[in-house]
Enzyme design. Structure first.
Site, mmCIF file in Angstrom:
data_model
loop_
_atom_site.group_PDB
_atom_site.id
_atom_site.type_symbol
_atom_site.label_atom_id
_atom_site.label_comp_id
_atom_site.label_asym_id
_atom_site.label_seq_id
_atom_site.Cartn_x
_atom_site.Cartn_y
_atom_site.Cartn_z
ATOM 1 N N HIS A 95 -2.696 -0.083 -24.911
ATOM 2 C CA HIS A 95 -2.837 0.424 -26.266
ATOM 3 C C HIS A 95 -4.318 0.593 -26.528
ATOM 4 O O HIS A 95 -5.093 -0.310 -26.253
ATOM 5 C CB HIS A 95 -2.219 -0.564 -27.262
ATOM 6 C CG HIS A 95 -2.020 0.018 -28.615
ATOM 7 N ND1 HIS A 95 -3.066 0.259 -29.455
ATOM 8 C CD2 HIS A 95 -0.903 0.427 -29.258
ATOM 9 C CE1 HIS A 95 -2.584 0.794 -30.575
ATOM 10 N NE2 HIS A 95 -1.278 0.897 -30.483
ATOM 11 N N ARG A 148 -4.748 5.113 -37.459
ATOM 12 C CA ARG A 148 -5.251 6.448 -37.149
ATOM 13 C C ARG A 148 -4.371 7.513 -37.798
ATOM 14 O O ARG A 148 -4.874 8.503 -38.322
ATOM 15 C CB ARG A 148 -5.336 6.638 -35.640
ATOM 16 C CG ARG A 148 -6.582 5.991 -35.062
ATOM 17 C CD ARG A 148 -6.568 5.973 -33.549
ATOM 18 N NE ARG A 148 -5.591 5.007 -33.036
ATOM 19 C CZ ARG A 148 -4.776 5.225 -32.030
ATOM 20 N NH1 ARG A 148 -4.794 6.389 -31.413
ATOM 21 N NH2 ARG A 148 -3.945 4.304 -31.628
#
Ligand SMILES: Cc1cc2nc3c(=O)[nH]c(=O)nc-3n(C[C@H](O)[C@H](O)[C@H](O)COP(=O)(O)OP(=O)(O)OC[C@H]3O[C@@H](n4cnc5c(N)ncnc54)[C@H](O)[C@@H]3O)c2cc1C
Ligand code: SF4
Ligand code: SF4
Ligand code: FES
Ligand code: FES
Lengths: 337, 271, 636
Positions: free
Chosen positions: C251, C271
């Site tokens: 990740h 994000r």
């Protein structure tokens, strides 16, 4: 880098135990659980402790740190003084397994007793429509990570083992509140259940549960007190009763559902009748609540009792007449045989 | 050292054997002690004041202390009875505020905040979180007498009426020396007190429930949702309002007593 | 006290794992009328699934009505670089919405749209807003809902039979160490209860593995202690195959500071909701790392990227939302180039992009997590983040429709992270939670059907049980190495030599070291007794971690290309010929065997969902010719 710190950790099992001293290295930015792990890796490989996520999300690492119920992974070492001794003990309310691990079965038992969500009968999956403002209250309670710190700190069971039978604890009050506030839940008697079966009345709203909740759920203000108020609506409030009589269409009675099922634990739907038409597999409404005092007697005077009029010998949860659907009796359609 | 398990109730599996009543290292006793002291001071002060039977009315500014409002007995000093005197003279042992004092007291005693404060600091059940309580048995509010705590809703309705009376008193306190409009320090104190009382009453949990909390679908009642949101905001400060209004009642009363007894003179700002 | 007594239980279906996949499988098996057991290493409701944050992907089209299963299918295949088992991706895309809606009937409360439907959010690699979510605690909602559904089924059973456990029972804090076979059929599972160290034997004709992933073999990981690859190892030892083990997802945004929380995840929705990545020079560097295959879908300027948040239909998405592997590699490259933060990460910033209240509303648990764990207020400062081992794409090779394992064993099923194939070489965020539901249900359903189809129950032989007992007790009586040291050494090998960027020499080195570790692990010892002894538990898990690590290392050495979650410095490009191959590992005795197996070919109606230009980046010329022929046929 690291400094040596003094830790006292409770070690033992159901036969007894005590606080043991450890000197252990602590680095910048660490939490108590890190230190416990360091102890495991260096000085005490068999030190028992639960944990999973290390991020305050799973609610496994509940323990008492300097006497306060906390998550080990969310207690930063920087919150202690450099030379402060840190005392770590297991949860005090539940039976001990070993070291920092306790048997939290109590909570799962209570979870199992709390009636589950009752889906509305007329909606298929995909047809659920709910407004954000309506789900928000319940969503707050669904943040619960089941760390059981609130269950542990609540003095009702922490200090009185004998109350465990009658008292479900704050975690399950918020569950009842969550469902009572759920916009589509089809069960109407959650408040009665909370009062009669969960022991809502034991809570004296001293707010310790709210104080320790790592998810910052406002357990008392948003769940317990509203539930108490909802019970009051039903039982005591004259204006609400009057209003209910005048405006029949009331939101208080749950949206277009039939009166709540007989027993709090009753199914909201029953298995189909058997071949002979008798629903053998359903439970008969039994005198359940038996609102007796410790001596097993029904209270005689209204004054000392929590509702008007004498208690029903059938218990709090049964209202008469019983809806015919729920009866075991099946009228024979054969004539005089 | 090995100790035995704490509080082994009959048949229950043992818990961790820790004898200490608490292992907390902070000053957990400070806050319940502080609250106990404040509550005690208030109880003593108000008892003394209620049975004093004088110095509750300032004719010049039309100030009536909240502890005596409404004054409806023929024993009341002239001018202080805003609602007439339907009741006969009281014997000395019945305080003049007897009509509403039980309401106000009941409202506070059954208030969720004061219950918490009282259970913690007076009843010690528990004194502080994770501190073992001294009682051997505990049944909470499930039976007599504590079951009466559930009557808070009644007290809330009644106390709202009392609040209206207090507001009316405050309006009357805008009274000038020449009979027209006037404003003194006393007026300001009375108004501040009423504001705090209103804040306290509006932020009540029962109020929050009644205005909207009991609804299942906020979306169907946008107006009540707005009320609820507003009351919820106040409700977050309920404890602060509770304590602040307790002090403000004492201060207001003390001020009026002092002016009425002519220990000090009321500072007039306007007329 | 503890004895060598073995508690025996008889069930029709035993589900190992109480995460999303396991619970969903158990619900299905119970609904099919089977007596079902759920076994979990930790407490009920604490499985890894609780940690999932962002959401569950399902093409319900609530927010953007252009969305449908075909778009979702396309995104999944694209994200997995076309190595996915197409049938799984298809089933997943088609069935995910139903599975999500079903959760609502169990009591789940997702965030809502204005018209009262389930709200969906944007996420890396998904073309439309697709993730059903609840703030940033979707996994918690999912597992709690399933847990409560199980409770409700138990309440039904209680009413019917007078016993909550009549047809479905949860065995919490119970670890399975061995599967017991009868010939080539599964006959039972053997394990111990953590609480008292007692042994248990579950006799059952059908077993569903839902044990999650393998991340604990890495130093920096978002995974918990449970993720020791138990299911992978159990399957291998029982004779099933693993595929795609070289693909591990790192990740891109794990916390890197403070050290104690290293690895813990910063959800992608930071994000998705507007957070940007900056290097130590304050530059939004992701614009430099958009690979050619994605060029068309991603913005080229900051202005366009910023417009996308409010007007996604007319602008291209910001490069911060590239699939995870791309972002992880980009961050790695920036740090290597000396533009990293002091703790060796980069900065992820939302504080300058949204007002504080919005951040708290949209990312409550991130705000909470940073505040409490790191003492960082994300509404005021940037977070320091870097790649962390997160998810294993590889896993037990299964039949797409039934979840039955492929290999030498019958009666074994797998679902969830432990199974492989669905995600190809890289998983899209949010596809896991829906994967759990879709394939969990299928595995439960087919395990129940399989149990029904058997004429007689397989038998558990006492000899095998005795062997399992001996193996479990061995570390307690040995005098050997401390398991914690061994674990650290293993993590070092995997993290340093089989990490994000891999090289031939290092992989070979890793294999040598793993062989050494294997010998050491065979002699591991645990002090203390059998009651809740984490040292002992770890000692038993080590052997699983080791065999799975070996599979990963072997497969990584074999695959000479870079694709998704597997990056070879010596073979930096994607190779269409490799796309046609899955690497399969199996166990023979103690040896890990590796073989190649062709990737199943997509059915015509599925492959024609794609653009030729896009396909040309992935397929060999030969395959493209086949595609052209199909296209021509269709146009005629
Ligand atoms: C921090 C984080 C965030 C994530 N966010 C997302 C997201 O936003 N969206 C998304 O789709 N996915 C996300 N994922 C991925 C997803 O959560 C996991 O892939 C998924 O939860 C795996 O579920 P599972 O049911 O396969 O296994 P798990 O939920 O991990 O459950 C495994 C179960 O198996 C049990 N078990 C293991 N070994 C044994 C044994 N030997 N004996 C008995 N029981 C055993 C364990 O106790 C556990 O109950 C995230 C993962 C992490 C770590
Ligand atoms: S507020 Fe009630 S439930 Fe919460 S800790 Fe206090 S007594 Fe227990
Ligand atoms: S309500 Fe809060 S304290 Fe109680 S179990 Fe849930 S998260 Fe923990
Ligand atoms: S380890 Fe999960 S909450 Fe602490
Ligand atoms: S006045 Fe305090 S809760 Fe009502």
């Amino acid at each position: 880098m690291g400094t040596k710190r003094h830790f006292r950790v409770w070690r033992g099992d159901e036969n007894g135990g005590d606080l043991q001293d450890y000197q252990v290295e602590v680095n910048e930015g660490e939490v108590v659980l890190d230190v416990i792990h360091r102890l495991q890796a260096t000085q005490a490989p068999d030190l028992a402790c639960r944990w999973n996520c290390k991020a305050g999300k799973c609610g496994s690492c509940s323990m008492e740190i300097n006497g306060r119920p906390r998550l080990g992974c969310m207690t930063r070492m920087s919150t202690f003084e450099e030379n402060e001794t840190v005392t770590v003990t297991p949860l005090r309310t539940f039976p001990i397994v070993r070291d920092l691990v306790t048997d939290v079965e109590f909570n799962y038992v209570k979870a199992r007793e709390t009636p589950a969500f009752a889906p509305p009968a007329d909606l298929e999956p995909g047809e659920y429509r709910m407004q954000q403002v309506d789900v928000e209250r319940s969503q707050e309670f669904r943040k619960c990570i089941e760390c059981f710190l609130c269950q542990n700190v609540c003095h009702v069971v922490r200090d009185h083992e004998e109350n465990k039978r009658a008292f479900s604890g704050p975690r399950y009050f918020i569950r009842a509140a969550e469902l009572d506030m759920h916009p589509l839940d089809a069960k109407g008697d959650r408040k009665e259940y909370a009062q009669a079966q969960q022991g809502l009345g034991y809570c004296n709203i001293t707010k310790c549960c709210t104080e320790v909740c790592p998810e910052h759920i406002k357990i008392t203000d948003n769940a317990i007190i509203p539930m108490k108020e909802r019970v009051v609506d039903r039982r005591y409030d004259p204006i609400v009763k009057l209003g209910r009589r005048i405006f029949r269409r009331d939101q208080l009675e749950e949206q277009g559902t039939r009166p709540g099922p007989l027993l709090a634990q009753e199914p909201s739907h029953h298995a189909e009748p058997g071949a002979d038409g008798v629903k053998w597999n359903r439970q008969v409404a039994q005198g359940q609540a038996a609102a007796v005092d410790e001596n097993g007697r029904l209270p005689l005077s209204e004054f000392t009792f929590d509702r008007a009029a004498a208690p029903s010998p059938f218990g709090d949860d049964v209202t008469f007449p019983l809806p015919p659907d729920d009866l075991n009796y099946h009228h024979s359609n054969k004539w005089d045989t | 050292m090995t100790t035995t398990a704490t509080r082994p109730a009959a048949g229950a599996r043992p818990r961790a054997a820790i004898l200490a009543k608490t292992l907390r290292t902070d000053r957990w006793w400070a806050s319940p002690l502080g609250i106990a002291i404040i509550l005690a001071i208030f109880v003593i002060y108000s008892t003394v004041r209620i049975f004093m039977g004088k110095h509750y009315w300032v004719g010049e500014g039309h100030y009536l202390t909240p502890l005596y409002s409404p004054c409806v007995s023929k024993s009341c000093v002239p001018g202080s009875s805003h609602f007439g005197t339907p009741l006969p003279k009281f014997p000395f042992f019945i305080p003049l505020g007897a009509l509403v004092f039980p309401i106000v007291a009941g409202f506070r005693v059954t208030c969720y905040y004061y219950r918490k404060a009282g259970y913690r600091s007076l009843w010690l059940s528990p004194q502080a979180c994770a501190v073992r309580e001294p009682h051997a048995k505990y049944t909470g509010e499930t039976r007599f007498p504590l079951i009466f705590m559930n009557s808070h809703r009644y007290f809330f309705y009644l106390a709202s009426l009392v609040l209206l009376i207090n507001i009316y008193d405050a309006v009357l306190a805008f009274h000038g020396r020449d009979g027209g409009f006037g404003l003194g320090v006393g007026t300001l104190i009375i108004c501040a007190n009423v504001a705090l009382l209103a804040g306290y009453t509006l932020s009540c949990h029962a109020c929050r429930h009644v205005v909207g909390g009991r609804l299942k679908h906020f979306s169907k009642h946008p107006l009540r949702y707005r009320f609820w949101t507003f009351v919820s905001k106040l409700n977050g400060r309920h404890g602060t309002f509770a304590m602040a209004s307790l002090l403000s009642v004492m201060i207001t009363d003390a001020y009026i007593m002092a002016v009425s007894a002519q220990w000090i003179t009321d500072l007039r700002i306007f007329n | 006290m503890t004895t060598n007594r073995i508690e025996r239980h008889h069930y029709d279906v035993v589900v190992i794992g109480a995460g999303g996949a396991g619970l969903r499988a158990a619900i299905e098996a119970r609904l099919a009328g089977k007596r079902t057991a759920i076994i979990s290493k930790s407490l009920f409701g604490k499985a890894h699934t609780v940690m999932a944050e962002g959401g569950a992907a399902a093409a319900m089209g609530n927010v953007n009505s252009n969305d449908n299963w075909m778009v979702h299918f396309r995104d999944t295949m694209r994200g997995g670089k076309f190595l996915n088992n197409f049938r799984m991706a298809e089933l997943h895309a088609k069935e995910a919405p139903e599975r999500i809606w079903e959760l609502e009937t169990y009591g789940a409360l997702f965030d809502r749209t204005k018209d009262g439907k389930i709200s969906q959010r944007n996420f890396g690699g998904h073309e439309y807003p697709r993730l059903a979510h609840v703030g940033d605690r979707t996994g918690l909602e999912l597992i709690r809902t399933l847990q409560q559904k199980i409770v409700s089924l138990q309440q039904e059973d209680k009413r019917q039979y007078g016993d909550y456990d009549a047809r479905i029972r949860v065995f919490a804090e119970t670890t399975i160490t061995e599967l017991i076979l009868d010939g080539d059929r599964v006959a039972g599972a053997f394990g111990y209860r953590r609480e008292d160290g007692e042994f248990l034997l579950f006799e059952a004709p059908a077993i569903v593995l839902a044990t999650g992933g393998v991340g604990r073999s890495y130093k920096v990981t978002s995974n918990s202690w449970e993720y020791t690859g138990d299911g992978h190892a159990l399957a291998l030892r029982a004779g099933a195959n693993l595929i795609n083990m070289e693909f591990l997802q790192f990740h891109p945004t794990g916390m890197v500071w403070p050290p104690s929380v290293k690895g813990i995840l910063v959800t992608e929705s930071v994000r998705g909701d507007g957070g940007v990545l900056k290097n130590s020079e304050g530059k939004r560097f992701m614009f430099n790392y958009v690979p050619d295959v994605f060029r068309k879908q991603y913005a080229e300027t900051e202005e366009e990227a910023d417009r996308w948040y409010t007007d996604p239909d007319h602008n291209r998405r910001p490069p911060e939302l590239l699939p995870r592997d791309e972002v992880a590699r980009a961050i790695n490259a920036e740090v290597k180039a000396g533009r990293g933060s002091p703790a060796g990460g980069v900065y992820l910033d939302v504080s300058t992009r949204m007002p504080a209240e919005t951040i708290i509303k949209r990312l409550p648990s991130m705000h909470h997590q940073f505040k409490e764990l790191a003492d960082v207020d994300i509404t005021k400062e940037a977070m320091e983040v870097g790649p962390t081992c997160h998810y294993v794409m590889g896993g037990v090779e299964v039949d797409p429709d039934t979840g039955a394992t492929i290999g030498q064993v019958r009666g074994l099923f797998a679902a969830g992270e432990v199974s492989g194939g669905m995600h190809g070489s890289n998983r899209l965020g949010g596809n896991s939670l829906s994967d759990l539901l879709v394939f969990g249900k299928r595995a439960g359903e087919y395990a129940a059907a399989y149990a029904d189809s058997l004429p007689a129950r397989p038998k558990v032989s006492q000899a095998l049980v005795d062997t399992a007992v001996d193996a479990a007790l061995a570390p307690l009586s040995r005098d050997g190495e401390n398991p914690y040291t061994l674990q650290q050494d293993l993590q070092a090998v995997m993290g340093d030599l089989v990490g994000i960027i891999r090289r031939r020499g290092e992989l070979q080195d890793a294999l040598v070291r793993l062989a050494e570790l294997k010998e050491r692990v065979a002699k591991v010892s645990a002090s203390g007794g059998r009651r809740y002894n984490p040292g002992w538990h770890l000692a038993l898990d080590l052997r699983n971690m080791l065999v799975v690590s070996e599979c990963t290392a072997k497969a990584a050495l074999e695959r000479e290309e870079s694709r998704g979650g597997h990056t070879r410095e010596d073979f930096p490009a994607m190779d269409p010929n490799w796309r046609r191959l899955n690497l399969v590992t199996s166990l023979e005795g103690d040896e890990v065997l590796l073989s190649r197996k062709p990737v199943p070919e997509m059915r015509p109606e599925l492959i024609t969902l794609f653009d030729r230009v896009e396909l040309s980046k992935y397929l060999t010329d030969e395959e493209l010719a086949g595609f052209d022929a199909l296209a021509e046929e269709a146009s005629n």
